[in-house]
Design a protein around this motif. Structure first.
Motif: not given
Length: 455
Positions: A77-100
């Protein structure tokens, strides 16, 4: 103002404007966009970018934050949140959750062709025994296989790709996958549609048995398929001083274990590598009591589905038959295949040529090596069932320092050489960029004049 004066004024004005247009990019200290593209679109240029402090030190910080807070499969959960925050900072779109807990990010046009890059996120149930500033803060959990580094490197690749997003002739999918360590996270991501319409996918793993600055792989099988079994062998308990009144399941289990070793040494083709290992033996609780039953368990591995199926069938036959010889009964179970069976990891031959070409341009021919197959397993293999072409490679991280990287993955003493992070990030990005350009028929992009292998 008379005519000669007006003419002189116009001449001076034109000269002034010309000088300004020439001097502007020089005085700014930045290269032109064309020069920047030429410098950084080639694999070596991408590596230079990844080694700059802005990227390299940032990846180190990301990796350490993940290492301090390890999470097991489907709990990231925390690792996924960290990844999403870094992607947000880069302006990269993403889908979440995938595979929980997984994340699927996108860089590029949003249109086909699609190429995917994958990193695993989960830790292991191991107590870290390495004393350092960023040691695991969670008792009994540790990133003992380098997945923290894999996430940091894929984020590094994301940063590089985002800087070149307008030049990508297609779309790069970034897969941050949960539960590689026995949880079948790759299969779950496939079921959730993460690789739908993907033409090719690349995965990697850091390793301490290669020098830093080198990478290695091979065409065809590179890691084995694996499965797990457990057997309960039942007899009749009794006093250890009068064994004739008991039926000893410990003796039966001992004969079973010895017989299982013959499956590889006597039944398998010596040129077809296979493994059967009994790693669990439980039963009894006193020195003078024969127990009613014992439990054994282990793993079996092979490089082909045929050999794997043969091993599975013979393991059950041997356990049941050998137990009966000792007047015992045996029940054999194979763990839920959806979660614990990994097929062999097989590299696409065309992508192997693609990997060698790009890696040699980035690192030099001497630093791109062939690697023998290993009996370890990877759930990356599941992607081969859903993606036309898959490829897996290893990134070296050994610098030869005494005591560094002497422990293998899954050890409580395992360490990561963080200087390897730029190599994985840059190569992952370069493999995806070149693949998209070649799919579009522009294979001369940042070419160094080498002969291009067909994809």
């Amino acid at each position: 103002m008379d005519f000669p004066s007006s003419l002189l004024f116009l001449v001076l004005l034109v000269l002034h404007l010309v000088l300004l247009s020439v001097a502007a990019p020089i005085s700014s200290g930045a290269p032109s966009s064309a020069a920047a593209a030429e410098e950084e679109e080639d694999p070596a240029g991408l590596l230079r970018r990844a080694r700059e402090a802005e990227v390299a030190e940032w990846m180190v910080r990301v990796r350490r934050r993940i290492h301090e807070n390890p999470e097991l499969g489907y709990e990231e959960v925390a690792t996924s949140e960290l990844v999403r925050k870094e992607l947000d900072a880069m302006g990269i779109p993403y889908d979440h959750p995938c595979a929980v807990t997984g994340v699927v990010a996108r860089v590029g046009s949003g249109e086909p062709p699609f190429v995917a890059l994958r990193a695993d996120m989960d830790a292991l149930a191991i107590q870290e025994n390495v004393e350092w500033e960023h040691k695991s803060k969670v008792p009994g959990k540790m990133h003992a296989c380098g997945h923290d580094a894999h996430v940091a490197m894929l984020l590094g690749a994301a940063k590089i790709l985002q800087e070149h997003r307008d030049e990508l002739q297609g779309t790069v999918l970034l897969l941050f996958q949960p539960a590689e360590e026995g949880g079948g996270g790759a299969k779950k991501m496939i079921e959730d549609g993460a690789v739908k319409n993907v033409d090719a996918i690349f995965g990697f793993h850091i390793t301490g048995d290669l020098p830093i600055g080198t990478v290695a792989s091979r065409p065809g099988p590179i890691m084995a398929g694996s499965g797990f079994f457990e057997a309960v062998i039942s007899g009749k308990g009794g006093h250890a001083a009068i064994p004739q009144h008991a039926i000893d399941p410990i003796v039966a289990a001992s004969n079973v274990i010895v017989s299982l070793q013959h499956l590889v040494s006597r039944e398998a083709d010596p040129l077809d590598s296979q493994v059967v290992t009994v790693a669990k033996f439980q039963g009894g609780g006193a020195f003078n009591v024969i127990p009613d039953s014992v439990t054994i368990g282990g793993t079996f591995r092979a490089f082909s589905k045929e050999s794997f199926s043969q091993l599975k069938r013979r393991i059950e036959e041997v356990i049941v038959s050998q137990a009966s010889v000792q007047r015992c009964n045996a029940t054999v179970s194979f763990f839920d295949e959806e979660r614990t069976f990994f097929p062999p990891t097989v590299n696409d031959e065309g992508l192997y040529g693609h990997f060698r070409k790009v890696a040699r341009e980035m690192l030099g021919p001497d630093n791109v090596r062939d690697r023998k197959p290993v009996m370890g397993a990877e759930d990356f293999a599941f992607f081969s069932e859903a993606v036309p072409a898959t490829f897996y490679y290893f990134v070296g991280m050994s610098d030869g320092a005494i005591g560094l990287l002497q422990y293998t993955p899954h050890s409580p003493f395992f360490t990561v050489n963080e200087e390897a992070l730029p190599y994985g990030a840059a190569l992952h990005a370069a493999l995806a960029m070149r693949y998209l350009h070649e799919k579009h028929g522009t294979s001369n992009l940042f070419s160094k004049g080498e002969v291009h292998d067909e994809l």
